[in-house]
Design a protein around this motif. Structure first.
Motif, PDB file in Angstrom:
ATOM      1  N   LYS A   9       0.832  -1.200   0.000  1.00 57.41           N
ATOM      2  CA  LYS A   9       0.000   0.000   0.000  1.00 57.41           C
ATOM      3  C   LYS A   9       0.862   1.243   0.000  1.00 57.41           C
ATOM      4  N   GLY A 214      -8.236   6.810   6.902  1.00 57.61           N
ATOM      5  CA  GLY A 214      -7.059   5.939   6.948  1.00 57.61           C
ATOM      6  C   GLY A 214      -7.351   4.535   6.433  1.00 57.61           C
ATOM      7  N   LYS A 236       5.136   4.163   4.117  1.00 61.35           N
ATOM      8  CA  LYS A 236       4.738   5.423   4.750  1.00 61.35           C
ATOM      9  C   LYS A 236       5.921   6.386   4.736  1.00 61.35           C
TER      10      LYS A 236
HETATM   11 MG    MG Z   1      -3.069   6.468   6.843  1.00 63.92          MG
END
Ligand code: MG
Ligand code: ADP
Ligand code: ASP
Length: 465
Positions: A9, A214, A236
């Motif tokens: 992701k 989120g 991230k």
């Molecule tokens: Mg997030």
């Protein structure tokens, strides 16, 4: 070559513009070249979901000019991203057209809403879906530009179906797992990379839903669990799950390993790092999650599995904007069931109890709740309880700090060390509780003391080293 199957992701904290989308596509290329299969989940470009939420608020006020401005900014930002991410002219103009069509559709929707001045939860989810639709299209373009075989799929096209709890929809697990397998495995077997919009899904009859803020993390773990992949990688802008939010505690450092339970506690107590339900989905099937830094892809990041290392204190987190309700009085002391009635009332109101503590005398009970729910909670308590039975006080401007680590279980002295560190800063503690799991100790302080308390505990447990 050992080939593995991954879900990856790329969050809003990575996909900021066309250059970062290109960089993400290069990371994918490396994994593909090493002989792996990769399924990709993409979030909206950073700030876009917040932007759409704001535009919906303007629509409710009938502010047509603000909507025009928003749409033009949205269009420019995504067209600029196309220019940066896609070099091939023909491909770029194809994707530019797709982006323009999506933006036009959102524009039509927002104009109608500004006319009606009403935004229902269902329409809101439809509008929010455009953030991920736009970013994922461009991501798909960047992969195709790199000569990788990829297919763009919106959440439901990848098989993710939910109930109709708009804004916070829950996946229909059996149907979803079955559909995800049916739709994605044939693509993987053909050597195609599925590129899927995070956060958005649909009911079985095709109404668009979202999985909560989120929620792209959740999309990734649902797919990972359905396909029983080798690993789910969440890219991230941080080195992994860290001892504290680095934006608040600059000395925070990444943790090499965490258990699902520990990260769930962190997420529950407000650490934005991973969507709490995302952990549950992966934990159920025992799929490892790795949080990695997009800016440092060779670093190993944090591996999250069932096992935990038994450090006493591992990480700290803080929830801001909370309030404490203190209930006391003869009713509480004499009728223990009043506590149950009070908690039942909060649950009926849909108010999250962040922390709960009761003195052993049973004469009073303190409950920490989100500040935004304070007024409605006080009103409901006054309506349902007699004033001389339950006396209510409250305090606003509170934040809750949670100290987390699976090794705290049965270790004496940990609490004393925590509270000593806080006391030495001259900070007054308003309320204390220990989670029944014994994975955490949480306490409340005044909002202005929060960061100072976090840093003091971080130091006292040598988390910086
Ligand atoms: Mg997030
Ligand atoms: P994404 O958009 O990629 O999902 P998020 O912004 O949702 O990323 O989550 C990453 C952010 O979470 C970081 O930038 C960091 O500020 C915040 N965060 C809070 N607590 C922690 C923690 N303990 N470890 C790492 N990041 C944390
Ligand atoms: N774009 C969504 C949000 O901002 C989902 C996500 O980023 O995971 O909440």
């Amino acid at each position: 070559m050992t080939s593995k199957r991954y879900v990856m992701k790329f969050g809003g904290s990575c996909v900021k513009d066309g250059l970062t989308i290109r960089r993400s596509a290069e990371i994918v290329e490396e994994y593909i070249k090493a002989g792996n299969q990769v399924i990709i989940v993409v979030s909206a470009i950073s700030g876009i979901t917040d932007g759409i939420i704001e535009a919906l608020e303007k629509a409710e006020k009938g502010d047509k000019e603000a909507i025009e401005r928003f749409i033009e900014e949205l269009r420019n930002r995504h067209l600029e991203a196309c220019r940066q991410a896609i070099k091939n002219q023909k491909l770029r103009s194809e994707i530019t057209e797709m982006v323009n069509n999506e933006v036009d559709e959102l524009k039509r929707l927002l104009s109608v809403l500004a006319y009606l001045r009403e935004v229902t939860p269902r329409v809101r989810d439809y509008a929010l879906s455009f953030g991920e639709r736009l970013s994922t299209r461009i991501f798909w373009g960047a992969l195709t530009d790199q000569k990788l075989k990829a297919e763009y799929l919106r959440g439901w096209e990848a098989g993710i179906f939910t109930n109709d709890n708009f804004g916070d929809a829950r996946p229909l697990t059996t149907l979803t797992y079955q559909e995800v397998k049916k739709r994605l495995i044939p693509l993987l077997e053909k050597g195609v990379i599925p590129v899927i919009t995070g956060f958005i899904a649909a009911t079985p009859d095709g109404i668009i839903t979202t999985l909560g803020r989120g929620g792209s993390d959740f999309t990734a773990t649902i797919i990972g669990a359905a396909l029983k992949v080798d690993e789910i990688i969440l890219w991230k802008d941080v080195d992994g799950v860290m001892t504290a939010d680095p934006k608040l505690v600059p000395e925070a450092r990444p943790l090499a390993r965490m258990s699902y339970d520990e990260v769930m506690e962190l997420a529950y107590f407000g650490a934005k790092v991973i969507h709490p339900l995302a952990l549950e989905a992966a934990a159920r099937e025992g799929i490892p999650i790795r949080v990695k830094n997009f800016y440092d892809p060779s670093a190993s990041g944090t591996l999250i599995t069932r096992q935990a290392e038994k450090d006493t204190v591992k990480a700290l987190t803080m929830i801001r904007d909370t309030a404490i309700i203190l209930a006391s009085g003869t009713g509480i002391a004499e009728t223990p069931t009043i506590n149950i009635k009070l908690l039942d009332l909060l649950s009926r109101l849909g108010v999250q109890v962040i922390m709960l503590s009761q003195a052993s005398s049973q004469a009073n009970i303190s409950i920490a709740i989100p500040r935004r729910d304070l007024e409605k909670t006080l009103k409901a308590i006054r309506r349902e309880f007699l004033a001389d039975e339950v006396k209510i006080d409250y305090e606003e401007g509170i934040c809750v700090i949670a100290v987390i680590g699976s090794g705290m279980r049965g270790r004496p002295g940990v609490a004393a060390r925590i509270f000593n560190a806080v006391a030495q800063e001259g900070i007054n503690i308003r309320m204390i509780a220990q989670g029944s799991s014994e994975l955490n100790i949480s306490f409340a302080v005044r909002e202005e003391d929060g960061v100072k308390a976090l840093r003091a505990i971080h130091k006292a447990f040598n988390l910086n080293t």
